[in-house]
Design a protein around this motif. Structure first.
Motif, PDB file in Angstrom:
ATOM      1  N   GLY A 174       0.798  -1.197   0.000  1.00 25.91           N
ATOM      2  CA  GLY A 174      -0.084   0.124   0.032  1.00 25.91           C
ATOM      3  C   GLY A 174       0.911   1.337  -0.069  1.00 25.91           C
ATOM      4  N   GLU A 175       1.895   1.197   0.793  1.00 22.61           N
ATOM      5  CA  GLU A 175       2.800   2.365   0.750  1.00 22.61           C
ATOM      6  C   GLU A 175       3.282   2.763  -0.510  1.00 22.61           C
ATOM      7  N   LEU A 176       3.595   1.856  -1.482  1.00 25.04           N
ATOM      8  CA  LEU A 176       3.996   2.119  -2.801  1.00 25.04           C
ATOM      9  C   LEU A 176       2.726   2.245  -3.808  1.00 25.04           C
ATOM     10  N   ALA A 177       1.647   2.019  -3.746  1.00 27.41           N
ATOM     11  CA  ALA A 177       0.836   1.866  -4.812  1.00 27.41           C
ATOM     12  C   ALA A 177      -0.122   3.145  -5.035  1.00 27.41           C
ATOM     13  N   LEU A 178      -0.234   3.435  -6.093  1.00 33.33           N
ATOM     14  CA  LEU A 178      -0.994   4.691  -6.553  1.00 33.33           C
ATOM     15  C   LEU A 178      -2.508   4.564  -6.487  1.00 33.33           C
ATOM     16  N   TYR A 179      -3.110   5.392  -5.769  1.00 32.03           N
ATOM     17  CA  TYR A 179      -4.678   5.060  -5.647  1.00 32.03           C
ATOM     18  C   TYR A 179      -5.061   6.518  -6.179  1.00 32.03           C
ATOM     19  N   SER A 180      -5.848   6.428  -7.220  1.00 26.49           N
ATOM     20  CA  SER A 180      -6.289   7.564  -7.928  1.00 26.49           C
ATOM     21  C   SER A 180      -7.269   7.589  -8.938  1.00 26.49           C
ATOM     22  N   PRO A 181      -8.351   8.682  -9.228  1.00 29.53           N
ATOM     23  CA  PRO A 181      -9.072   8.409 -10.182  1.00 29.53           C
ATOM     24  C   PRO A 181      -8.358   8.605 -11.585  1.00 29.53           C
ATOM     25  N   ASN A 182      -8.991   8.253 -12.670  1.00 32.16           N
ATOM     26  CA  ASN A 182      -8.489   8.659 -13.908  1.00 32.16           C
ATOM     27  C   ASN A 182      -8.563   9.912 -14.304  1.00 32.16           C
ATOM     28  N   ASN A 183      -7.127  10.690 -13.855  1.00 33.86           N
ATOM     29  CA  ASN A 183      -7.375  12.050 -14.488  1.00 33.86           C
ATOM     30  C   ASN A 183      -5.805  12.266 -15.011  1.00 33.86           C
ATOM     31  N   ILE A 184      -5.837  13.673 -15.268  1.00 29.89           N
ATOM     32  CA  ILE A 184      -4.481  14.001 -16.272  1.00 29.89           C
ATOM     33  C   ILE A 184      -3.303  14.323 -15.297  1.00 29.89           C
TER      34      ILE A 184
END
Length: 458
Positions: free
Chosen positions: A269-279
């Motif tokens: 978890g501390e290395l994984a990107l969590y994000s909506p799909n945006n630019i």
């Protein structure tokens, strides 16, 4: 492939590069452009990576994605049309590195199972499985580049009563061709590029009707008869679908064009990107450096207008950070830089703003490296012209031509219109087929006269 090419470019110029190992789950490279007829799981029982389907043609002008240091002219030796099919684009990206030795650095059919970071030793331990032999091994690395993309794990929403639908329900990730949709009533849930393209594919392949359901707003194209847009699905009752505006329709097939998730099952978890799909995802300095651990880099984590050339700009910058050619600012300076760009991102209003923002983002990266600068303003112009051509006719925009930003070469007109072209092979695309009598009559040239003219030219 962009990362490997970046290091190769530095090495050819005399730079000493570190040991590089690339792990690729598929049997060959090409990412999304590496088509696999399978869906769900591959022959090794792994989740299928690619969302590619038969008869997919580029839905954006090739001139907007052309590599600045390897042109379409150089690869094909002649002008080609602006909207090539999948196999042609795969051949182009493969051709750039086909004669080099970068493929030797790739361990194919190898799935990354886990990445562990030891803070005390400042080392990453990467555990992988060779899918052919079943052998699991672990190796230590100083830096990690996550170059998996983020269009492989589908976002699948729930709709009341959808379990009662007797037809086929699938996500766009598992869609492999529109031929089976002939004479069917098709519902596409979504209002972005997947819904748009699969919708016109279904129309092209003879669907009885195509309905697209939007959540926030319609795409609003001048759809041909047989294609319509309706608001969000309210519920399913067997084959009958109720929409939030009170309309009902009956369908035979449902395709969920509902996007993808940032999901990296091999990362803690501390290395994984969590994000909506945006630019401009949060937590990535200059869109590539993981703020919480600046020895982890992401390529292509953004939503994309630019694609291949943006991946290059990112890869060249990451390469220079690793080689020590570019200095990494402090955590505080990186955070301030991200806030500035995030503030600009928050003020964007519409597609034109988005395209210009991404162009400036790429310009910022290229300015920091030796990647060849190209006319980003001209690419923006091509993107905006493309948007207008789609607005004018969503069925014929792929028949338009644009000039190369790199060489100035004007794209040719493909020998067959997109609507009539049912063969997406490289061989067919690069051929010069003889016109049938009907085609000759339509364009006002007799077949024999064409042959005589061609013989004269020879």
């Amino acid at each position: 492939m962009a990362a490997l090419r970046a290091f190769e470019s530095a090495q050819r110029a005399g730079a000493k590069i570190p040991e590089i190992v690339a792990y690729e789950k598929q049997d060959d490279w090409g990412g999304q452009w590496n088509y696999d007829w399978r869906s769900g799981t591959d022959k090794y029982g792994e989740p299928v990576h690619s969302s590619m389907y038969r008869n997919l043609w580029s839905n954006g002008p090739k001139e907007a994605l052309e590599f600045a240091e390897y042109t379409f002219d150089e690869h094909f030796g002649r002008p080609i049309s602006s909207y090539p099919p999948r196999e042609v684009l795969w051949d182009y990206i493969d051709g750039r590195v086909r004669k080099s030795k970068v493929k030797d650095k790739v361990q194919f059919s190898t799935a990354v199972r886990w990445v562990d970071y030891d803070r005390d030793q400042d080392i990453f331990t990467v555990t992988v499985e060779n899918l052919r032999s079943g052998k699991t091994t672990s190796s230590e690395f100083d830096r990690i580049i996550v170059a998996t993309g983020h269009f492989s794990f589908p976002n699948v929403p729930e709709f009341e009563g959808i379990d009662s639908f007797p037809g086929t329900v699938q996500h766009a990730h598992d869609f492999r061709g529109a031929e089976k949709l002939a004479d069917q009533r098709v519902l596409l849930i979504g209002a972005s590029y997947s819904a748009e393209d699969i919708g016109v594919q279904a129309f092209k392949m003879g669907a009885r009707s195509v309905t697209m359901s939007y959540r926030t707003g319609p795409m609003g194209y001048d759809w041909p008869d047989g294609i319509e847009e309706l608001p969000l699905v309210d519920r399913f009752e067997g084959q009958t679908v109720h929409f939030t505006d009170g309309e009902t329709r009956e369908f035979d097939s449902v395709i969920l064009c509902t996007g993808y998730l940032h999901k990296y099952p091999f990362l803690p978890g501390e290395l994984a990107l969590y994000s909506p799909n945006n630019i401009y995802p949060a937590s990535l300095y200059r869109g590539v450096v993981w703020q919480k651990n600046p020895k982890v880099y992401y390529l292509g984590a953004q939503d994309q207008w630019f694609t291949f050339n943006m991946f290059d700009a990112q890869a060249w910058y990451v390469r220079d950070l690793i080689l020590g050619r570019a200095a990494l600012p402090s955590a505080e300076q990186r955070a301030a830089h991200m806030r500035q760009w995030r503030d600009r991102f928050q003020e964007l209003d519409g597609d034109a703003d988005d395209v210009r923002f991404q162009a400036e983002y790429i310009r910022d990266l290229i300015d920091a490296t030796d990647y060849p600068m190209f006319d980003l303003d001209e690419v923006v112009r091509i993107f905006l012209a493309w948007k207008q051509e789609k607005k004018e006719n969503i069925i014929t925009y792929r028949d338009k031509s644009h000039p190369s930003v790199i060489t100035g070469t004007m794209a040719t007109t493909h020998h067959t219109t997109w609507l009539q072209e049912l063969d997406d092979s490289l061989e067919r695309y690069l051929s010069t087929p003889e016109r049938s009598e009907v085609e000759a009559i339509v364009v006002g040239t007799e077949p024999d006269a064409e042959k005589d003219e061609a013989a004269t030219q020879e």
